[in-house]
Design a protein around this motif. Structure first.
Motif, PDB file in Angstrom:
ATOM      1  N   ALA A   1      23.175  52.008  36.847  1.00 10.71           N
ATOM      2  CA  ALA A   1      23.145  50.645  37.361  1.00 10.71           C
ATOM      3  C   ALA A   1      24.361  49.845  36.904  1.00 10.71           C
ATOM      4  O   ALA A   1      24.876  49.005  37.647  1.00 10.71           O
ATOM      5  N   LYS A   2      24.838  50.081  35.685  1.00 11.92           N
ATOM      6  CA  LYS A   2      25.985  49.306  35.211  1.00 11.92           C
ATOM      7  C   LYS A   2      27.258  50.144  35.311  1.00 11.92           C
ATOM      8  O   LYS A   2      27.225  51.373  35.144  1.00 11.92           O
ATOM      9  N   PRO A   3      28.401  49.500  35.575  1.00 15.86           N
ATOM     10  CA  PRO A   3      29.647  50.249  35.735  1.00 15.86           C
ATOM     11  C   PRO A   3      30.101  50.877  34.421  1.00 15.86           C
ATOM     12  O   PRO A   3      29.813  50.361  33.339  1.00 15.86           O
ATOM     13  N   LYS A   4      30.820  51.981  34.539  1.00 18.52           N
ATOM     14  CA  LYS A   4      31.272  52.704  33.361  1.00 18.52           C
ATOM     15  C   LYS A   4      32.435  51.978  32.684  1.00 18.52           C
ATOM     16  O   LYS A   4      32.551  51.980  31.472  1.00 18.52           O
ATOM     17  N   HIS A   5      33.311  51.363  33.492  1.00 16.61           N
ATOM     18  CA  HIS A   5      34.479  50.670  32.955  1.00 16.61           C
ATOM     19  C   HIS A   5      34.500  49.227  33.451  1.00 16.61           C
ATOM     20  O   HIS A   5      34.037  48.929  34.539  1.00 16.61           O
ATOM     21  N   LYS A   6      35.094  48.368  32.642  1.00 24.09           N
ATOM     22  CA  LYS A   6      35.268  46.987  33.068  1.00 24.09           C
ATOM     23  C   LYS A   6      36.343  46.933  34.146  1.00 24.09           C
ATOM     24  O   LYS A   6      37.237  47.772  34.197  1.00 24.09           O
ATOM     25  N   GLU A   7      36.273  45.917  34.983  1.00 21.85           N
ATOM     26  CA  GLU A   7      37.280  45.762  36.021  1.00 21.85           C
ATOM     27  C   GLU A   7      38.582  45.274  35.396  1.00 21.85           C
ATOM     28  O   GLU A   7      38.578  44.451  34.486  1.00 21.85           O
ATOM     29  N   THR A   8      39.693  45.775  35.919  1.00 20.92           N
ATOM     30  CA  THR A   8      40.992  45.363  35.397  1.00 20.92           C
ATOM     31  C   THR A   8      41.371  44.016  35.985  1.00 20.92           C
ATOM     32  O   THR A   8      40.791  43.559  36.972  1.00 20.92           O
ATOM     33  N   LEU A   9      42.379  43.407  35.381  1.00 19.11           N
ATOM     34  CA  LEU A   9      42.848  42.113  35.846  1.00 19.11           C
ATOM     35  C   LEU A   9      43.372  42.220  37.273  1.00 19.11           C
ATOM     36  O   LEU A   9      43.139  41.337  38.103  1.00 19.11           O
ATOM     37  N   ALA A  10      44.040  43.320  37.572  1.00 19.10           N
ATOM     38  CA  ALA A  10      44.578  43.525  38.921  1.00 19.10           C
ATOM     39  C   ALA A  10      43.438  43.587  39.947  1.00 19.10           C
ATOM     40  O   ALA A  10      43.534  43.000  41.029  1.00 19.10           O
ATOM     41  N   ASP A  11      42.369  44.299  39.621  1.00 18.30           N
ATOM     42  CA  ASP A  11      41.225  44.387  40.539  1.00 18.30           C
ATOM     43  C   ASP A  11      40.597  43.014  40.773  1.00 18.30           C
ATOM     44  O   ASP A  11      40.234  42.657  41.900  1.00 18.30           O
ATOM     45  N   LEU A  12      40.462  42.238  39.712  1.00 22.03           N
ATOM     46  CA  LEU A  12      39.879  40.903  39.832  1.00 22.03           C
ATOM     47  C   LEU A  12      40.751  39.996  40.704  1.00 22.03           C
ATOM     48  O   LEU A  12      40.244  39.228  41.517  1.00 22.03           O
ATOM     49  N   LEU A  13      42.085  40.083  40.520  1.00 21.99           N
ATOM     50  CA  LEU A  13      42.997  39.258  41.320  1.00 21.99           C
ATOM     51  C   LEU A  13      42.957  39.664  42.788  1.00 21.99           C
ATOM     52  O   LEU A  13      43.000  38.814  43.672  1.00 21.99           O
ATOM     53  N   GLU A  14      42.838  40.979  43.064  1.00 26.37           N
ATOM     54  CA  GLU A  14      42.765  41.444  44.445  1.00 26.37           C
ATOM     55  C   GLU A  14      41.492  40.934  45.120  1.00 26.37           C
ATOM     56  O   GLU A  14      41.525  40.500  46.272  1.00 26.37           O
TER      57      GLU A  14
END
Length: 60
Positions: A41-54
């Motif tokens: 249910a929860k993601p394995k890795h946190k989202e990167t700054l680049a992913d958040l900006l996209e």
């Protein structure tokens, strides 16, 4: 009609019945959550700054 089957005395059933009379019925069982399902249910890795900006640019 069929003849009623004679009940055989069971010590285990007698002891359980006696315990229920004295203590009360046991609580219903609780369902333990599956650890594999919880991890999925929860993601394995946190989202990167680049992913958040996209994502942010795509929404606006």
């Amino acid at each position: 009609m069929k003849k009623a089957k004679k009940r055989v005395f069971s010590i285990v059933k007698a002891v359980k019945e006696n315990a229920r009379d004295r203590v009360g019925t046991p609580p219903p069982e609780r369902v333990i959550p599956d650890p594999k399902q919880k991890l999925a249910a929860k993601p394995k890795h946190k989202e990167t700054l680049a992913d958040l900006l996209e994502k942010r640019d795509g929404d606006v």
